[in-house]
Design an enzyme around this catalytic site. Structure first.
Site, PDB file in Angstrom:
ATOM      1  CG  ASP A  16      -2.021   1.012   1.155  1.00  0.00           C
ATOM      2  OD1 ASP A  16      -2.133   1.693   0.123  1.00  0.00           O
ATOM      3  OD2 ASP A  16      -2.772   1.127   2.136  1.00  0.00           O
ATOM      4  CG  ASP A  62      -3.244   3.820  -3.565  1.00  0.00           C
ATOM      5  OD1 ASP A  62      -4.152   3.070  -3.967  1.00  0.00           O
ATOM      6  OD2 ASP A  62      -3.382   4.609  -2.621  1.00  0.00           O
ATOM      7  CD  GLU A  63      -5.488  -0.813  -1.427  1.00  0.00           C
ATOM      8  OE1 GLU A  63      -5.174  -1.591  -0.494  1.00  0.00           O
ATOM      9  OE2 GLU A  63      -6.478  -0.056  -1.371  1.00  0.00           O
TER      10      GLU A  63
END
Length: 374
Positions: free
Chosen positions: A25, A119-120
């Site tokens: 993350d 983003d993860e």
């Protein structure tokens, strides 16, 4: 986290060989990219999206979060929390490019990559391309490579299933790593407040607390029948994750069918204007996800839950995909206006975009519901 689709996805008995799952993350991704690219923003409270007068915050730097600024917060509220807040226009093309850099680093270790957003992502490194036996070592190497190649920091969680890996990545943020071993898993879950469970939002947590369920241990003490009676299909999911059991595989080939967000309100809404005000951050969250993933859709659906728990939906389908946030707002608000005046107060509003035309179809989940916390 969506509830599992079948009983085969979560089972009491562990798989014969424990998986090695990493959840990566990025830390305050959009805001961190802006601070990286503009030295004048470093160390200062930054909000991506919105303005001092209108709109909502898409992302906040850690300096801003210390003042209580959060994503999906109205910009006016954010500015009130943090008078020195700097608003920056989002650059999704840049965020997508950085995300691709990060995915290339993932791909050097495994083909089993399940992106959740820009983003993860989850990675299954049980079998990995470099034959590294320790997942923690892989996670550390990935974090180091991300820092060296992008100038950004990432947090990582390592565990034997997706649920715990996600919890672990939140445990030492920012720029941290945490490992939950099979021996630790059940005890870690027992001590956790239910509001901290990924996939249990404020409304469900409040319902659980009214039932006397405050921690993972309380959740584990309930029978499967009790949880299914009060939470429907999701009760099966809650029963097993309270025991640290989650056998959903990392799926690199998921297809998204819809993108939605909803919010349950502390006080029922009766006036159209207050309902409009509450709906806008929900629309913004849906559009932010769609824009960040290159997703477009033709069908807009409004969900309304009244104080007596009756639910209605209203939809409109266009001939061409929704062109932007302003159009999504216009369509959603038009659907909202159609349900007024109301006889019962409104306790929940939601917006979903479907009939999707995705430029990144395998980056997303099937029929997801985005969590919106205001």
């Amino acid at each position: 986290m969506p509830a599992p689709d079948s009983d085969t996805e979560l089972r009491e008995q562990p798989i014969s060989r424990p998986r090695k799952i990493i959840h990566i993350d990025m830390d305050a991704f959009y805001a961190s990219v802006e601070q990286r690219d503009n030295p004048e923003l470093r160390g200062r409270p930054v909000a991506v999206g919105g303005s001092a007068l209108r709109g909502v915050v898409a992302a906040a730097s850690y300096e801003a979060r210390r003042f209580g600024v959060r994503s999906a917060m109205p910009s006016v509220t954010a500015k009130r929390h943090c008078p020195e807040l700097i608003f920056v226009k989002p650059r999704f093309d840049v965020y997508r490019a950085v995300s691709l850099q990060i995915r290339e680093i993932f791909a050097e270790h495994t083909t089993l990559i399940e992106p959740l957003s820009l983003d993860e992502a989850y990675l299954d490194v049980t079998e990995n391309r470099r034959n590294i036996p320790v997942a923690t070592e892989i996670a550390e190497e990935i974090r180091a490579r991300i820092r060296a190649e992008t100038g950004l920091t990432a947090s990582a969680g390592v565990s034997y299933n997706k649920f715990l890996a996600k919890l672990a990545s939140d445990h030492n943020k920012p720029d941290g790593l945490y490992v939950i071993t099979p021996k630790m898993g059940p005890l870690f879950v027992e001590a956790l407040p239910v509001g901290k469970f990924h996939g249990i939002g404020p409304a469900t947590a409040a319902k659980m607390q009214k039932l006397g369920i405050h921690t993972g241990a309380d959740l584990r003490a309930q029978s499967l029948e009790f949880l299914q009676r009060h939470f429907g299909k999701a009760g099966h999911h809650y029963y097993w994750i309270s025991r640290g059991v989650d056998e959903r595989p990392v799926r690199p080939d998921r297809i998204r069918k819809s993108v939605g967000a909803e919010n349950t309100f502390q006080t029922d809404l009766f006036a159209l204007e207050e309902a409009r005000t509450e709906l806008l951050p929900i629309v913004a969250k849906v559009w932010r996800y769609c824009d960040g993933h290159g997703i477009r859709g033709r069908t807009v659906t409004l969900k309304v839950k009244y104080a007596d728990f009756r639910i209605i939906t209203r939809s409109r389908t266009l001939q061409v995909p929704v062109s932007g946030q302003a159009e999504l707002e216009r369509l959603s608000l038009a659907l909202l206006e159609g349900v007024f005046p109301v006889q019962k107060g409104i306790r929940l509003l939601g917006v979903t975009l479907s009939s999707l035309d995705s430029e990144a179809g395998d980056d997303a989940d099937s029929a997801p519901q985005l969590s919106l916390m205001l």
